[in-house]
Motif scaffolding. Sequence first.
Motif, PDB file in Angstrom:
ATOM      1  N   ARG A 234       0.659  -1.084   0.001  1.00 15.61           N
ATOM      2  CA  ARG A 234      -0.135  -0.072   0.017  1.00 15.61           C
ATOM      3  C   ARG A 234       0.701   1.217  -0.022  1.00 15.61           C
ATOM      4  NH1 ARG A 234      -3.627  -0.756   4.972  1.00 15.61           N
ATOM      5  NH2 ARG A 234      -1.774  -1.340   5.997  1.00 15.61           N
ATOM      6  N   SER A 235       0.243   2.347  -0.496  1.00 14.43           N
ATOM      7  CA  SER A 235       0.975   3.507  -0.535  1.00 14.43           C
ATOM      8  C   SER A 235       0.026   4.819  -0.545  1.00 14.43           C
ATOM      9  CB  SER A 235       1.830   3.573  -1.972  1.00 14.43           C
ATOM     10  OG  SER A 235       2.402   4.906  -2.230  1.00 14.43           O
ATOM     11  N   LYS A 236       0.597   5.760   0.278  1.00 12.46           N
ATOM     12  CA  LYS A 236      -0.339   6.769   0.347  1.00 12.46           C
ATOM     13  C   LYS A 236       0.402   8.174   0.176  1.00 12.46           C
ATOM     14  CE  LYS A 236      -3.872   9.533   2.145  1.00 12.46           C
ATOM     15  NZ  LYS A 236      -4.954   9.681   1.227  1.00 12.46           N
ATOM     16  N   THR A 237      -0.047   9.179  -0.729  1.00 11.97           N
ATOM     17  CA  THR A 237       0.631  10.159  -0.778  1.00 11.97           C
ATOM     18  C   THR A 237      -0.047  11.512  -0.406  1.00 11.97           C
ATOM     19  OG1 THR A 237       1.852   9.414  -3.121  1.00 11.97           O
ATOM     20  CG2 THR A 237       1.634  11.856  -2.690  1.00 11.97           C
ATOM     21  N   THR A 238       0.662  12.402   0.452  1.00  8.72           N
ATOM     22  CA  THR A 238      -0.133  13.622   0.898  1.00  8.72           C
ATOM     23  C   THR A 238       0.457  14.619   0.150  1.00  8.72           C
ATOM     24  OG1 THR A 238      -0.449  12.525   3.023  1.00  8.72           O
ATOM     25  CG2 THR A 238      -0.583  15.159   2.699  1.00  8.72           C
ATOM     26  N   GLU A 239      -0.214  15.442  -0.907  1.00  7.79           N
ATOM     27  CA  GLU A 239       0.140  16.513  -1.660  1.00  7.79           C
ATOM     28  C   GLU A 239       0.387  17.835  -0.847  1.00  7.79           C
ATOM     29  OE1 GLU A 239      -2.399  16.173  -4.990  1.00  7.79           O
ATOM     30  OE2 GLU A 239      -1.591  14.309  -5.654  1.00  7.79           O
ATOM     31  N   ASN A 240       1.095  18.620  -1.536  1.00  9.20           N
ATOM     32  CA  ASN A 240       0.996  20.176  -1.023  1.00  9.20           C
ATOM     33  C   ASN A 240       1.449  20.238   0.059  1.00  9.20           C
ATOM     34  OD1 ASN A 240       0.635  20.780  -3.762  1.00  9.20           O
ATOM     35  ND2 ASN A 240      -1.564  20.437  -3.453  1.00  9.20           N
TER      36      ASN A 240
END
Length: 276
Positions: A234-240
């Motif tokens: 699993r992968s989670k990206t939090t932007e900005n």
Amino acid sequence: MKKLIYLLVILASLFISCGKEDNPINGEDNKDDAPEDKTEVQHILITANVSENFKLPVGTRCEAEFYDQDGKKVDCKKTLSAASERSFYIGADLDKGKQYTCLLWFDNGSYGYDISEGLKKIKMSTKPNLAFYGKLEFNSEATTHNIEMKPAVAQAVLKLDNVVQTGSGLFSVSETTPIKYVFDVNSGTAISTDETYIPKTVFLLNNSGKVAEFYTFTPDGGMTVNLQVNYNDRSKTTENVTLQSGYATTLEGDLETMEFDLLVIRSYEKSVIYWS
């Protein structure tokens, strides 16, 4: 008699001529008569320290560069030695009564930062950690000087709640927003470069709380990146996400749901930090 007198005049002329050649007024053989360089050398001692919120561990690297008033790097005799858990002594032999600039850098060694091109172009290496910089302008008429070093990097922290799993994961800046900066101690900020760097760190799951952190250069005013957490498949990206030199940005959440909140940025000078 006339012949004898004429012969004596010739011999006298030859003697005078030889004397002039052996003792030229402006020739290279008259070096002993040249005026001596009377520039006096002054031993300077600089005490560079971090604020009371930090402690420098054994193995901290200190580097210093000296420049004259024209901006030319000075090749001088210098010494670097730890003074306490918060400071270093920097000694240097310089011409007395002249204006100089000293650039200073503290870090966790060559595996953290590459300073091979000098303190005006510092690169991040395998595992950057907390680093400090300082710039001191002074006159060598005075023998002692002091400077407080400033944090040179931003800190990103991953904090997990209710950890019950075991294993490891990866916390990093996303490859879609790579870091393209090196640090210039003279200007006191990161400057753009064509080279890219992806800050990242592996974390082990054994308890809740802060499980990972990394450090990176940022320009004046900070920058926005995407932070990524990888765990198993699993992968989670939090932007900005904003990162800024001298501050910590914390991502807190749960690996079960892969949901994370971005905490308010706060100065990491509020807590004592050690590096390993």
